[in-house]
Design an enzyme around this catalytic site. Structure first.
Site, PDB file in Angstrom:
ATOM      1  N   ASP A   1     -26.161 -19.388 -21.816  1.00 37.35           N
ATOM      2  CA  ASP A   1     -27.327 -20.082 -22.367  1.00 37.35           C
ATOM      3  C   ASP A   1     -27.542 -19.510 -23.758  1.00 37.35           C
ATOM      4  OD1 ASP A   1     -29.986 -21.489 -22.110  1.00 37.35           O
ATOM      5  OD2 ASP A   1     -30.702 -19.428 -22.325  1.00 37.35           O
TER       6      ASP A   1
ATOM      7  N   ASP B   1       0.844  -1.195   0.000  1.00 41.54           N
ATOM      8  CA  ASP B   1       0.000   0.000   0.000  1.00 41.54           C
ATOM      9  C   ASP B   1       0.878   1.243   0.000  1.00 41.54           C
ATOM     10  OD1 ASP B   1      -3.231   0.377   0.836  1.00 41.54           O
ATOM     11  OD2 ASP B   1      -1.954   2.159   0.894  1.00 41.54           O
TER      12      ASP B   1
ATOM     13  N   HIS C   1     -17.807  12.437  -0.374  1.00 44.00           N
ATOM     14  CA  HIS C   1     -18.907  12.096   0.521  1.00 44.00           C
ATOM     15  C   HIS C   1     -18.571  12.578   1.933  1.00 44.00           C
ATOM     16  CE1 HIS C   1     -22.334   9.997   2.026  1.00 44.00           C
ATOM     17  NE2 HIS C   1     -21.596   9.323   2.883  1.00 44.00           N
TER      18      HIS C   1
ATOM     19  N   VAL D   1     -16.065  -1.652  -3.980  1.00 45.56           N
ATOM     20  CA  VAL D   1     -16.681  -2.494  -2.951  1.00 45.56           C
ATOM     21  C   VAL D   1     -16.816  -1.680  -1.659  1.00 45.56           C
ATOM     22  CG1 VAL D   1     -16.392  -4.616  -1.617  1.00 45.56           C
ATOM     23  CG2 VAL D   1     -15.527  -4.499  -3.976  1.00 45.56           C
TER      24      VAL D   1
ATOM     25  N   TYR E   1     -27.830   8.957   6.594  1.00 46.11           N
ATOM     26  CA  TYR E   1     -27.686   7.866   7.562  1.00 46.11           C
ATOM     27  C   TYR E   1     -27.008   8.386   8.820  1.00 46.11           C
ATOM     28  CZ  TYR E   1     -22.918   7.643   5.691  1.00 46.11           C
ATOM     29  OH  TYR E   1     -21.640   7.960   5.300  1.00 46.11           O
TER      30      TYR E   1
HETATM   31  P1  FAD Z   1      -9.424   1.560   0.125  1.00 45.97           P
HETATM   32  O1  FAD Z   1      -9.680   1.479   1.561  1.00 45.97           O
HETATM   33  O2  FAD Z   1      -9.477   2.910  -0.494  1.00 45.97           O
HETATM   34  O3  FAD Z   1      -8.055   0.873  -0.161  1.00 45.97           O
HETATM   35  C1  FAD Z   1      -7.393   1.024  -1.384  1.00 45.97           C
HETATM   36  C2  FAD Z   1      -5.934   1.147  -1.047  1.00 45.97           C
HETATM   37  O4  FAD Z   1      -5.155   1.157  -2.222  1.00 45.97           O
HETATM   38  C3  FAD Z   1      -5.599   2.433  -0.313  1.00 45.97           C
HETATM   39  O5  FAD Z   1      -5.136   2.098   0.948  1.00 45.97           O
HETATM   40  C4  FAD Z   1      -4.556   3.098  -1.188  1.00 45.97           C
HETATM   41  O6  FAD Z   1      -3.564   3.738  -0.442  1.00 45.97           O
HETATM   42  C5  FAD Z   1      -4.001   1.926  -1.967  1.00 45.97           C
HETATM   43  N1  FAD Z   1      -3.408   2.288  -3.245  1.00 45.97           N
HETATM   44  C6  FAD Z   1      -3.973   2.977  -4.262  1.00 45.97           C
HETATM   45  N2  FAD Z   1      -3.124   3.084  -5.297  1.00 45.97           N
HETATM   46  C7  FAD Z   1      -1.992   2.441  -4.937  1.00 45.97           C
HETATM   47  C8  FAD Z   1      -0.748   2.206  -5.565  1.00 45.97           C
HETATM   48  N3  FAD Z   1      -0.511   2.646  -6.809  1.00 45.97           N
HETATM   49  N4  FAD Z   1       0.191   1.512  -4.896  1.00 45.97           N
HETATM   50  C9  FAD Z   1      -0.040   1.066  -3.650  1.00 45.97           C
HETATM   51  N5  FAD Z   1      -1.187   1.269  -2.981  1.00 45.97           N
HETATM   52  C10 FAD Z   1      -2.158   1.939  -3.622  1.00 45.97           C
HETATM   53  N6  FAD Z   1     -18.904   1.692   3.350  1.00 45.97           N
HETATM   54  C11 FAD Z   1     -19.760   0.979   4.096  1.00 45.97           C
HETATM   55  O7  FAD Z   1     -19.937  -0.205   3.866  1.00 45.97           O
HETATM   56  N7  FAD Z   1     -20.458   1.552   5.101  1.00 45.97           N
HETATM   57  C12 FAD Z   1     -20.320   2.857   5.405  1.00 45.97           C
HETATM   58  O8  FAD Z   1     -20.953   3.354   6.333  1.00 45.97           O
HETATM   59  C13 FAD Z   1     -19.458   3.642   4.600  1.00 45.97           C
HETATM   60  N8  FAD Z   1     -19.347   4.961   4.815  1.00 45.97           N
HETATM   61  C14 FAD Z   1     -18.423   5.678   4.137  1.00 45.97           C
HETATM   62  C15 FAD Z   1     -18.246   7.021   4.461  1.00 45.97           C
HETATM   63  C16 FAD Z   1     -17.249   7.744   3.846  1.00 45.97           C
HETATM   64  C17 FAD Z   1     -17.068   9.184   4.216  1.00 45.97           C
HETATM   65  C18 FAD Z   1     -16.421   7.130   2.875  1.00 45.97           C
HETATM   66  C19 FAD Z   1     -15.320   7.876   2.213  1.00 45.97           C
HETATM   67  C20 FAD Z   1     -16.628   5.809   2.537  1.00 45.97           C
HETATM   68  C21 FAD Z   1     -17.633   5.075   3.137  1.00 45.97           C
HETATM   69  N9  FAD Z   1     -17.874   3.745   2.816  1.00 45.97           N
HETATM   70  C22 FAD Z   1     -18.735   3.003   3.575  1.00 45.97           C
HETATM   71  C23 FAD Z   1     -17.227   3.116   1.642  1.00 45.97           C
HETATM   72  C24 FAD Z   1     -16.047   2.289   2.063  1.00 45.97           C
HETATM   73  O9  FAD Z   1     -15.241   2.996   2.940  1.00 45.97           O
HETATM   74  C25 FAD Z   1     -15.231   1.880   0.851  1.00 45.97           C
HETATM   75  O10 FAD Z   1     -16.036   1.465  -0.195  1.00 45.97           O
HETATM   76  C26 FAD Z   1     -14.248   0.768   1.216  1.00 45.97           C
HETATM   77  O11 FAD Z   1     -13.513   1.123   2.350  1.00 45.97           O
HETATM   78  C27 FAD Z   1     -13.314   0.481   0.059  1.00 45.97           C
HETATM   79  O12 FAD Z   1     -12.326  -0.418   0.481  1.00 45.97           O
HETATM   80  P2  FAD Z   1     -11.088  -0.748  -0.448  1.00 45.97           P
HETATM   81  O13 FAD Z   1     -10.187  -1.643   0.290  1.00 45.97           O
HETATM   82  O14 FAD Z   1     -11.583  -1.168  -1.773  1.00 45.97           O
HETATM   83  O15 FAD Z   1     -10.450   0.663  -0.724  1.00 45.97           O
END
Ligand code: FAD
Length: 812
Positions: A537, A35, A226, A347, A257
């Protein structure tokens, strides 16, 4: 840091961590998870999520992901602190429409085996005492919902993954490039090391399109801002030190929410225009400056529902970003053209546990155990991968995130992307156009309204919800098709040409039915996965010794094509080409179809010369055409394909021959009710990879003796062991019976199954429902109930197909 790994997972948010954990559990070793940010608060979306987990979703797949996430997170802790607080979740209704919709939602929960209850306003207030029960009509309560501590879950999963096997998590390491050679992943180049590897799983969420573009893998999602705020302490919660006790709360009529934070309350709001951020403009953390104007109207709505928030300040306020996709579903799976390249993006925390398990199973076994077609990275047609489309659709998904969506609701923009060559003719007939994979397809034609004078007695009227996106004209078009003849627009069908010296053997390996039949034969078949789940199908037509035309519905075309490409030999002996745009197509169906064709075609189209399930090259007027004697509506007739430039002339010629016989143009609404009467299954509804052909009633299209094919071994085992459920047709016992799809089928309090398709059968005069039932409830005559908006409607299992079981119409 390692210079060599079996698998590199890029992104250590909740999706990367969950995937690493499940892969390690399945025996993967030598995994590096890297990461760009520090572990485990990386600065990605996971670091900011307040963690609300509402499990109910109209999609069985999404509900399944969430149910698994809850079970997994309930079992996790980090440093003695839980990763999940199972406090329950409540969605409140302000409006009568929302209250009705919560009943529909309760039906989905029953269909997908999730415990849920409808609550009175008083019962909601009992659980959330700071809520004003006077302003709501009721609530929908899921006891198993709750709040995830996402970063704790990441840490717990990372440690558990490390315990399972060799998994190394590396923070502060940015992947800049994925090297691909000869169509296979070779290495990941980071700002610290170059890691040789044969497998990459991209879990970089909002950043995913950037690395995807660099290897030619289009990942259609966009980051959307958001906001989330936490109030100052509330007097009503004074002294509360526990993190969260109240159920999490949704106020969807105002797109908001809430959750408790000990003695304070947090608010998330979608109540503003979407603020999209181009993935190329992103920096290292998923945050933007807070903009108070986006919160103003949300604040007033929050204070009305939760009066203790009145005139409170919000000392914690931040603006995070997370990913939206064009259809609000995740983007998962292998890149069709790059060996070893996988993605899991778009996701939510809510679904991350289930997604990690699914992707790990998929990467290990080559197929997932759960049907994932709704999330498959290969589902997108080319137009859906353009920047303009992605931006427009993702913004709309943000706007609609809490809206009440009708199952047939049509998107408004972008429209008119893909038009058949005779689209202007369909417009002239005042087609009511529905969108499908970018195509404009008439659902019915207002020009046919006059038919209602003759048929209205046979068309039950609808009101309210079920009357939306419906017209009685569909019924009239259905009846004219059965009695006379109709033209259907079919240009949207997927057409794939398979050719080359290895073509026959290749198709035999994919198909459960025998493909080695004489030139001119049309073969109905399923392509199965290794578990004998129904992957595709379709029909295969043998055009020449070594040339075949594969025809499938439009919606699933890209998914079918990806499966075919993934399984194609690499030695150049087979060419698999998507020729969909080269041909336009018309369905000519009804008892008078032969009269129509004879008027415009000099070739012999008699039953003897042109039997059912055969294909011939014919001339229609001066148009060179390929006609297939098949019918998805269960009547005599042909699918007629012509090069696209002849499409307009094809329509006009057939139209002029059809009109004098009392024929019409008929739309998708009639098409669907005709196919259901005839018992024809629809992929995505009755058929997908969680069902096998024996359960689906497709044993007649399997040839176990033809030699090996994908899924054959699993099929033999299923045949030996027998099946425990079966696809059944039901009809309602009373005229009030109604279903549109996904409603639970019950016997008393026992859930038996759910509705895969429903429509009124205008010829047989019955409302028909299809669904899988346990084998002991599948006998014709079995009495069941279907729950529609909280009301039970009695129904009976019947013999299928309901219409023309003897096949006389088709073979005449
Ligand atoms: P991330 O957590 O974004 O992880 C992706 C990672 O990739 C990051 O750590 C980043 O540093 C790394 N990365 C990117 N590019 C590179 C690279 N080139 N090299 C190395 N590392 C890299 N979801 C819910 O289910 N319930 C909620 O209540 C909710 N509320 C939310 C409220 C807010 C304000 C926000 C912003 C989001 C919310 N979400 C919620 C959505 C949820 O947080 C995300 O959809 C989820 O955390 C995504 O997880 P992820 O692991 O895919 O992404």
């Amino acid at each position: 840091m390692q210079k060599q790994a079996n698998l590199v997972i890029i992104g250590a948010g909740i999706v990367g961590a969950s995937s690493a954990y499940h892969l390690a559990k399945l025996g993967w070793r030598d995994i590096v998870v890297l990461d760009q940010g520090p572990l485990f608060e990386t600065g990605g979306s996971t670091s900011h999520a307040p963690g609300l987990v509402f499990q109910t979703n109209s999609s069985k797949m999404m509900t399944g992901f969430a149910k698994y996430t809850v079970a997994l997170f309930n079992s996790l802790e980090d440093d003695g602190q839980p990763a999940f607080y199972p406090v329950g979740g409540i969605e409140v209704a302000y409006t009568p429409e929302r209250w009705e919709d919560l009943k529909r939602k309760h039906g989905w929960a029953t269909s997908y085996d999730l415990e849920a209850h409808l609550l009175t306003p008083r019962e909601v207030q009992d659980r959330i005492p700071i809520l004003d029960q006077e302003v709501i009509r009721g609530g929908y309560f899921v006891p198993g919902d709750g709040d995830a501590k996402a970063v704790r879950a990441v840490a717990a999963l990372a440690k558990a993954a490390a315990r399972e096997g060799a998994v190394e998590f590396c923070g502060e390491t940015k992947a800049g490039k994925i090297e691909v050679k000869n169509g296979r992943v070779q290495a990941v180049v980071t700002d610290r090391e170059r890691i040789n590897t044969g497998h990459v799983l991209l879990c970089t969420n909002i950043w995913a399109p950037v690395l995807g573009d660099r290897v030619g893998l289009k990942i259609p999602l966009v980051a959307v801002e958001h906001q989330y705020l936490i109030s100052e302490p509330l007097a009503e919660l004074a002294g509360e030190t526990r993190e969260i006790v109240h159920p999490i709360l949704r106020h969807q009529d105002c797109s908001m929410y809430f959750r408790q934070h000990a003695d304070a309350y947090g608010i998330g709001s979608y109540k503003h225009e979407p603020l999209l951020v181009d993935p190329y403009d992103l920096e290292k953390t998923a945050t933007r400056p807070f903009t108070p104007q986006q919160f103003d109207s949300a604040r007033r709505a929050a204070e009305e529902l939760l009066p203790p928030l009145r005139s409170k300040d919000y000392p914690t306020r931040f603006n995070g970003m997370f990913a939206f996709t064009p259809d609000a579903m995740p983007v998962l799976g292998p890149a069709a053209d790059i060996g070893g390249m996988w993605v899991a993006a778009g996701v939510w925390v809510t679904h991350a546990g289930g997604v990690g398990k699914a992707i790990a199973e998929w990467m290990t076994a080559g197929v997932p155990t759960m049907d994932l077609h709704e999330a498959d990275v290969s589902r997108f047609h080319a137009h859906a991968l353009t920047r303009s489309y992605i931006q427009a659709r993702c913004a709309q998904q943000y706007r609609e995130v809490y809206d009440i969506i009708h199952p047939l609701q049509q998107m408004e923009h972008p429209r008119k992307l893909r038009l058949s060559p005779f689209h202007t003719r369909l417009e002239a007939l005042r087609g009511a156009f529905f969108e499908s994979s970018g195509w404009e397809r008439p659902q019915w034609y207002a020009a046919n309204a006059k038919l209602l004078e003759d048929y209205k007695e046979r068309i039950p009227l609808r009101q309210g919800w079920e009357a939306r996106y419906w017209s009685p004209i569909q019924g009239a078009e259905h009846l004219v098709t059965r009695q006379r003849v109709a033209l259907f627009e079919l240009s949207a069908f997927t057409k794939i040409e398979v050719s080359g010296p290895g073509a026959l053997q290749y198709l035999e390996t994919l198909a459960a039915n025998r493909i080695d039949r004489p030139v001119g034969k049309v073969i109905y078949t399923a392509f199965l996965d290794q578990n004998a789940g129904i992957k595709c199908d379709l029909t295969v037509t043998r055009l020449d010794e070594a040339r075949f035309l594969v025809l499938a519905g439009g919606g699933m075309g890209m998914h079918d094509l990806a499966w075919m490409r993934q399984n194609a030999p690499e030695d150049g002996s087979v060419s698999v080409r998507d020729v969909s745009s080269q041909y336009s197509a018309v369905g000519l169906w009804g008892p008078m179809a032969r009269h129509v064709l004879e008027k415009v075609c000099p070739d012999d189209v008699s039953n003897q010369s042109f039997p059912y399930f055969s294909a011939r090259r014919i001339s229609i007027d001066s148009i060179p055409a390929l006609a297939l004697r098949v019918s998805y509506v269960g009547e005599l007739g042909w699918e007629i394909y012509a090069p696209a430039e002849f499409g307009l002339r094809l329509w006009d010629t057939l139209w002029e021959a059809t009109m004098p016989l009392g024929g019409i143009a008929a739309g998708g609404g009639a098409f669907d009710s005709l196919r259901l009467e005839k018992g024809y299954r629809l992929w995505g509804n009755e058929l997908h990879t969680e069902y096998n052909p024996y359960e689906a009633g497709l044993a007649w299209a399997i040839d176990l003796d033809k030699g090996n094919f994908i899924g054959r071994e699993a099929l033999i085992k299923i045949k030996e062991e027998g099946i425990s459920r079966k696809l059944c047709a039901l009809t309602f016992d009373t005229p009030e019976g109604m279903a549109l799809g996904k409603e639970p089928i019950l016997s008393g309090e026992r859930k038996l199954g759910y509705v895969t398709s429903a429509n009124y059968g205008y010829s047989v005069g019955k409302h028909i429902v299809y669904g899988y039932l346990p084998i002991e409830s599948a006998e014709p005559g079995t009495k069941v109930q279907v729950e529609y908006f909280g009301k039970r409607h009695p129904a009976t299992v019947v013999e299928e197909p309901i219409y023309d079981a003897e096949m006389e119409k088709l073979r005449s």
